[in-house]
Each structure stands twice: as C-alpha cells, then as structure tokens.
Design a protein around this motif. Structure first.
Motif, mmCIF file in Angstrom:
data_model
loop_
_atom_site.group_PDB
_atom_site.id
_atom_site.type_symbol
_atom_site.label_atom_id
_atom_site.label_comp_id
_atom_site.label_asym_id
_atom_site.label_seq_id
_atom_site.Cartn_x
_atom_site.Cartn_y
_atom_site.Cartn_z
ATOM 1 N N ARG A 47 0.807 -1.228 0.000
ATOM 2 C CA ARG A 47 0.000 0.000 0.000
ATOM 3 C C ARG A 47 0.842 1.283 0.000
ATOM 4 O O ARG A 47 0.288 2.380 -0.012
ATOM 5 C CB ARG A 47 -0.903 0.030 1.232
ATOM 6 N N MET A 48 2.144 1.149 0.041
ATOM 7 C CA MET A 48 3.011 2.326 0.121
ATOM 8 C C MET A 48 2.898 3.172 -1.143
ATOM 9 O O MET A 48 2.801 2.636 -2.253
ATOM 10 C CB MET A 48 4.469 1.898 0.314
ATOM 11 N N VAL A 49 2.948 4.485 -0.974
ATOM 12 C CA VAL A 49 2.922 5.399 -2.112
ATOM 13 C C VAL A 49 4.203 5.228 -2.926
ATOM 14 O O VAL A 49 4.171 5.141 -4.141
ATOM 15 C CB VAL A 49 2.765 6.868 -1.643
ATOM 16 N N GLN A 50 5.334 5.181 -2.232
ATOM 17 C CA GLN A 50 6.624 4.930 -2.874
ATOM 18 C C GLN A 50 7.086 3.547 -2.450
ATOM 19 O O GLN A 50 7.076 3.215 -1.264
ATOM 20 C CB GLN A 50 7.668 5.955 -2.448
ATOM 21 N N VAL A 51 7.515 2.750 -3.412
ATOM 22 C CA VAL A 51 7.977 1.400 -3.121
ATOM 23 C C VAL A 51 9.258 1.477 -2.292
ATOM 24 O O VAL A 51 10.169 2.228 -2.621
ATOM 25 C CB VAL A 51 8.233 0.616 -4.427
ATOM 26 N N VAL A 52 9.280 0.716 -1.208
ATOM 27 C CA VAL A 52 10.492 0.653 -0.378
ATOM 28 C C VAL A 52 11.020 -0.781 -0.428
ATOM 29 O O VAL A 52 10.256 -1.723 -0.281
ATOM 30 C CB VAL A 52 10.229 1.082 1.086
ATOM 31 N N PRO A 53 12.320 -0.934 -0.653
ATOM 32 C CA PRO A 53 12.872 -2.286 -0.779
ATOM 33 C C PRO A 53 12.948 -3.041 0.548
ATOM 34 O O PRO A 53 12.915 -4.259 0.574
ATOM 35 C CB PRO A 53 14.264 -2.051 -1.347
ATOM 36 N N ALA A 54 13.034 -2.328 1.654
ATOM 37 C CA ALA A 54 13.246 -2.990 2.945
ATOM 38 C C ALA A 54 12.193 -2.556 3.958
ATOM 39 O O ALA A 54 12.464 -1.760 4.851
ATOM 40 C CB ALA A 54 14.643 -2.672 3.452
ATOM 41 N N ILE A 55 10.991 -3.106 3.833
ATOM 42 C CA ILE A 55 9.909 -2.737 4.743
ATOM 43 C C ILE A 55 10.250 -3.150 6.174
ATOM 44 O O ILE A 55 9.901 -2.453 7.130
ATOM 45 C CB ILE A 55 8.548 -3.344 4.291
ATOM 46 N N THR A 56 10.992 -4.248 6.332
ATOM 47 C CA THR A 56 11.350 -4.710 7.678
ATOM 48 C C THR A 56 12.203 -3.674 8.407
ATOM 49 O O THR A 56 11.946 -3.360 9.577
ATOM 50 C CB THR A 56 12.106 -6.058 7.593
ATOM 51 N N GLY A 57 13.200 -3.118 7.732
ATOM 52 C CA GLY A 57 14.049 -2.094 8.352
ATOM 53 C C GLY A 57 13.265 -0.845 8.692
ATOM 54 O O GLY A 57 13.494 -0.217 9.731
ATOM 55 N N LEU A 58 12.336 -0.488 7.832
ATOM 56 C CA LEU A 58 11.493 0.684 8.056
ATOM 57 C C LEU A 58 10.646 0.483 9.315
ATOM 58 O O LEU A 58 10.561 1.368 10.177
ATOM 59 C CB LEU A 58 10.605 0.889 6.823
ATOM 60 N N ILE A 59 10.056 -0.691 9.440
ATOM 61 C CA ILE A 59 9.236 -1.001 10.614
ATOM 62 C C ILE A 59 10.116 -1.112 11.859
ATOM 63 O O ILE A 59 9.713 -0.679 12.946
ATOM 64 C CB ILE A 59 8.391 -2.263 10.367
ATOM 65 N N ASP A 60 11.341 -1.641 11.703
ATOM 66 C CA ASP A 60 12.284 -1.695 12.832
ATOM 67 C C ASP A 60 12.497 -0.312 13.430
ATOM 68 O O ASP A 60 12.455 -0.129 14.652
ATOM 69 C CB ASP A 60 13.658 -2.224 12.389
ATOM 70 N N ARG A 61 12.734 0.666 12.572
ATOM 71 C CA ARG A 61 13.000 2.030 13.053
ATOM 72 C C ARG A 61 11.764 2.633 13.724
ATOM 73 O O ARG A 61 11.882 3.320 14.742
ATOM 74 C CB ARG A 61 13.510 2.901 11.904
ATOM 75 N N LEU A 62 10.591 2.366 13.173
ATOM 76 C CA LEU A 62 9.358 2.862 13.799
ATOM 77 C C LEU A 62 9.113 2.187 15.142
ATOM 78 O O LEU A 62 8.652 2.821 16.094
ATOM 79 C CB LEU A 62 8.159 2.639 12.865
ATOM 80 N N GLU A 63 9.439 0.919 15.240
ATOM 81 C CA GLU A 63 9.272 0.195 16.501
ATOM 82 C C GLU A 63 10.251 0.729 17.553
ATOM 83 O O GLU A 63 9.878 0.899 18.719
ATOM 84 C CB GLU A 63 9.496 -1.303 16.268
ATOM 85 N N LYS A 64 11.465 1.027 17.138
ATOM 86 C CA LYS A 64 12.460 1.580 18.061
ATOM 87 C C LYS A 64 11.993 2.918 18.619
ATOM 88 O O LYS A 64 12.257 3.263 19.765
ATOM 89 C CB LYS A 64 13.800 1.755 17.327
ATOM 90 N N GLN A 65 11.249 3.689 17.817
ATOM 91 C CA GLN A 65 10.706 4.972 18.260
ATOM 92 C C GLN A 65 9.392 4.798 19.027
ATOM 93 O O GLN A 65 8.758 5.781 19.409
ATOM 94 C CB GLN A 65 10.468 5.886 17.052
#
Length: 157
Positions: free
Chosen positions: A71-89
């Motif tokens: 569903r992302m507007v811009q394709v991201v190659p590493a959704i896991t890393g993106l979610i990791d950073r959000l979880e850390k915050q």
C-alpha cells in the motif's frame, strides 16, 4: 523556451515532449519531496515512515508487513528495516500471527497516533502551500493526467 529549460540552463530544446514532461515530473517531485522531508525531519520521521503510520491509522487494525508494503505510495525495498525504526521509536508494535508464524502483524501505537495528529494540520498546510495556487479544475485535470500517465506502467505491477 520553457521554464524548465531555463531552470536547467539547457541551451537546446528537449529532444521530444515526453522527455520534457518526464523531467518536469522528476524536478517537481524532487522539490516537493524536499519540502515534505524538511517537515518530517522536524518530527524525526522520513516520508516512508510517515506513510506507514498513515496506512496503519487509516486501516484501524494491525496489518501484515507485506500488506503495508503493497500500500506504500513509494515502493520501499526494505519494509522490515522501516518497521524496525518505527518500533524503536515506539510508534508501532509487532506481533506474530498465531496461525502462521511467518506472518508479522504491525499496529500503530498511541504514541504513533498522537504524532500523526500533530502532523495532520502541517501536512495539509504544506499540500495547500505547494498546490493551492491551482484551481479545483486544474487539480482534477492534473490528477487525471498523472493517472493516465501511470497506465504505461500497469503491466509491470
């Protein structure tokens, strides 16, 4: 001489109108993304992180990470890393699916919801700042043309 030609200090005309249109899209996207990037950096976010939070808030329930990626507007190659950073915050939380341990559900936290609520008005204001000089008719036509332009990529998705 077009405005883009002047902006780029291009001496010769564009080879084909499609080239000029494409470069106009790229230049406009870059300028707009820079403005949004500055806004999101004030809140220690990237545009992609903001997009994940918006998807989760809009859904109103946890989603599998692959569904978020789709569903992302811009394709991201590493959704896991993106979610990791959000979880850390502490803006999202993860939970493994009980039926299929390979599936990881992601939900927005209260902290994430509060952050989005803080960003709602500034984001709308920036949209209006960047495109508010266009009439409703022009915005409708711009949306129609951009959707039509994307049709050439439909077979690739």
């Amino acid at each position: 001489m077009s405005q883009l030609q002047k902006d780029l200090k291009k001496k010769r005309p564009f080879e084909v109108p499609e080239q000029e249109a494409m470069l106009n899209l790229v230049r406009t996207n870059d300028l707009f993304q820079n403005r949004f990037g500055r806004l999101f950096r004030q809140y220690d976010l990237t545009g992609s992180q903001y997009n994940v939070l918006r998807i989760l808030r809009g859904e109103g329930q946890p989603l599998p990470s692959l569904e978020i990626a789709s569903r992302m507007v811009q394709v991201v190659p590493a959704i896991t890393g993106l979610i990791d950073r959000l979880e850390k915050q502490e803006l999202v939380a993860r939970a493994r699916c009980e039926e299929d341990r390979r599936v990881v559900y992601v939900k927005i936290t209260e902290k994430g919801i509060r952050l989005l609520a803080t960003l709602d008005a500034p984001v709308v204001a920036l949209h209006k700042d960047l495109l508010g000089h266009l009439s409703r008719t022009e915005l409708s036509e711009l949306n129609r043309l951009l959707e039509k332009a994307r049709l050439s990529t439909a077979a690739e998705e």
